[in-house]
Enzyme design. Structure first.
Site, PDB file in Angstrom:
ATOM      1  N   SER A  70      -9.552  -8.247   3.526  1.00  0.00           N
ATOM      2  CA  SER A  70      -8.176  -8.107   3.057  1.00  0.00           C
ATOM      3  C   SER A  70      -7.441  -9.438   3.068  1.00  0.00           C
ATOM      4  O   SER A  70      -7.849 -10.389   3.741  1.00  0.00           O
ATOM      5  CB  SER A  70      -7.419  -7.107   3.931  1.00  0.00           C
ATOM      6  OG  SER A  70      -7.966  -5.814   3.797  1.00  0.00           O
TER       7      SER A  70
ATOM      8  N   THR B 284      -6.355  -1.702  -6.193  1.00  0.00           N
ATOM      9  CA  THR B 284      -5.176  -1.991  -5.379  1.00  0.00           C
ATOM     10  C   THR B 284      -4.528  -3.270  -5.897  1.00  0.00           C
ATOM     11  O   THR B 284      -4.983  -3.859  -6.873  1.00  0.00           O
ATOM     12  CB  THR B 284      -5.556  -2.180  -3.894  1.00  0.00           C
ATOM     13  OG1 THR B 284      -6.217  -3.442  -3.740  1.00  0.00           O
ATOM     14  CG2 THR B 284      -6.477  -1.071  -3.409  1.00  0.00           C
ATOM     15  N   CYS B 285      -3.483  -3.714  -5.220  1.00  0.00           N
ATOM     16  CA  CYS B 285      -2.823  -4.961  -5.617  1.00  0.00           C
ATOM     17  C   CYS B 285      -3.775  -6.146  -5.542  1.00  0.00           C
ATOM     18  O   CYS B 285      -3.650  -7.100  -6.310  1.00  0.00           O
ATOM     19  CB  CYS B 285      -1.617  -5.233  -4.719  1.00  0.00           C
ATOM     20  SG  CYS B 285      -0.278  -4.055  -4.908  1.00  0.00           S
TER      21      CYS B 285
ATOM     22  N   PRO C  34      -4.618  -2.349   8.145  1.00  0.00           N
ATOM     23  CA  PRO C  34      -5.132  -0.987   8.046  1.00  0.00           C
ATOM     24  C   PRO C  34      -4.863  -0.298   6.715  1.00  0.00           C
ATOM     25  O   PRO C  34      -5.426   0.754   6.439  1.00  0.00           O
ATOM     26  CB  PRO C  34      -4.387  -0.266   9.179  1.00  0.00           C
ATOM     27  CG  PRO C  34      -3.076  -0.991   9.265  1.00  0.00           C
ATOM     28  CD  PRO C  34      -3.373  -2.427   8.924  1.00  0.00           C
TER      29      PRO C  34
ATOM     30  N   GLY D  63      10.872   0.199  -6.067  1.00  0.00           N
ATOM     31  CA  GLY D  63       9.701   1.026  -5.799  1.00  0.00           C
ATOM     32  C   GLY D  63       9.946   1.894  -4.583  1.00  0.00           C
ATOM     33  O   GLY D  63      10.859   1.631  -3.779  1.00  0.00           O
TER      34      GLY D  63
END
EC number: 1.2.1.70
Length: 418
Positions: free
Chosen positions: A107, A51-52, A113, A187
């Site tokens: 996170s 992920t990022c 979420p 994006g």
């Protein structure tokens, strides 16, 4: 065979975005990578989460995975960067790390979420690649169940926030009345959709979606009352935007320094804010050196996001209790003897056979069939189905293997012919 759970990777707490972007994998890359890496690691079970904010490899293996060697060969990361930023967890530490990730406790924004959806997508890719076996299957299904439980039993999901939300929140430092502002989102993926939704809720005057695939840009634009562009058109419209959000996956800068300079000139040097949520970076970081152009990336966002953590700390502490319970449950399962796994599997198969025949019998009875005949037929089929596999096994034993035959005879309390 007893496996060990390993987690190796790089995450936002200890690895800067400039390094993480070297380890960003597209879904296509992951599908190609997993079988190759699995062969190199002696058939280990493997899942890759990219992920990022993190790139993490999950292994179930009876030998330590040789990931470092593979990273040297297949990524642009240097040996110094690898030694400085790579983390390695095993067993309980590895299991609890995954559970914290699934619950959003690890996170950038505590409790967000979005990571659970990303984790499920990584799981589906690994299933498609054939790199998940019984160990990771159980571990990840456990993590999904835990995350759902924590969402319902704690306040971790209240006042939902995300990286996209934090990026939009940052623009409040520069703009008050969004009904007079124009924004461009580069994006059309999940992060872009969240940004678009937040800006739409702020009554943004004009919203432009620029994407590599024009059709996807049009779909998102229509959902928020915006306009769509293809990426080649971006440079011609950049000057129109007060704020530009980078939410794409790209190997090159989608907005270069020269593009930003030209845009500033065309708008008489009035303020522009660039929010780069992409990994790798979507925007040339030199843009920030220009007067009236302000650029923020994921590392900058971390500072803002820290302010939001306090509201979720209590819920996180409650979640840790559930994480310990679920970890104990999984680790107890890993310590079971192979015989226990086998017995559970045999019992489950027998239960499924019984259940299917019972449903058939209920249907026949509902249609008015003779109960005695239904029960007799069901008991006959149940006997045959339960004994099919053992009988097939006995037939497969060579006659000269007397010891094998003796074990089977003893198991079923049967006599061997003399």
């Amino acid at each position: 065979m007893h496996n060990t759970i390993y987690v190796l990777g790089f995450r936002h707490q200890t690895t800067p975005a400039s390094v993480r972007e070297k380890l960003a994998f597209s879904p296509e890359n992951i599908l190609n990578t997993l079988p190759f890496l699995q062969a190199q690691c002696a058939g280990a079970e493997i899942l890759l989460l990219s992920t990022c904010n993190r790139s993490e490899w999950y292994f179930a293996s009876n030998t330590p995975p040789r990931l470092e060697e593979w990273l040297y060969q297949h990524t642009a990361i240097s040996s110094e960067e690898l030694k400085r930023h790579l983390f390695i967890y095993t067993d309980r530490e590895a299991v609890q790390h995954l559970y914290r990730v699934a619950c959003g406790l690890d996170s950038l924004i505590l409790g967000e979420p979005q990571i659970l959806g990303q984790l499920k997508a990584a799981y589906r890719l690994a299933k498609k690649a054939g790199s998940i076996g019984s160990w990771l299957e159980r571990l990840f299904q456990h993590s999904f169940a835990l995350a759902k439980h924590v969402r319902h039993q704690t306040d971790i999901g209240k006042n939902p926030v995300s990286v996209a939300y934090a990026g939009v929140q940052l623009t409040h430092q520069f703009f008050d009345d969004y009904s007079k502002r124009t924004a461009i989102i580069v994006g059309a993926g999940e992060t872009a959709q969240l940004v678009a939704r937040y800006l739409h809720d702020l009554k943004i005057k004009r919203l432009i979606i620029a994407n590599r695939t024009l059709n996807r840009a049009q779909q998102l634009a229509e959902s928020v009352g915006g306009y769509a562009l293809s990426l080649p058109q971006l440079a011609d419209h950049l000057h129109e935007a007060d704020m530009i959000f980078g939410c794409a996956r790209a190997d090159v800068f989608l907005v270069t320094q020269n593009m930003a300079i030209t845009a500033l000139q065309r708008r008489q040097n009035t303020l522009q804010v660039y929010i780069d949520l992409g990994i790798p970076h979507n925007f040339d970081r030199n843009i920030d050196n220009k007067e009236n152009a302000f650029l923020y990336d994921m590392d900058n966002l971390a500072q803002l996001i820290d302010k939001n953590r306090e509201t979720r700390q209590k819920a996180a502490a409650e979640a840790e209790t559930f994480i310990r319970l679920y970890s104990n449950d999984f680790l107890n399962w890993t310590q079971e003897k192979p015989q226990q796994h086998m017995i559970r599997h045999i019992r489950a198969d027998a239960h499924n056979i019984r259940q299917k025949l019972l449903i058939m019998a209920y249907r026949q009875l509902a249609q008015g069939a003779d109960p005695e005949k239904v029960l007799a037929e069901m008991s006959y089929k149940l006997t045959n189905k339960l004994l099919h596999q053992p009988c097939a096994l006995i037939h497969a034993i060579p006659p000269d293997h007397k010891d094998w035959l003796a074990v089977v005879a003893d198991t079923f309390n049967a006599e061997l012919p003399k």
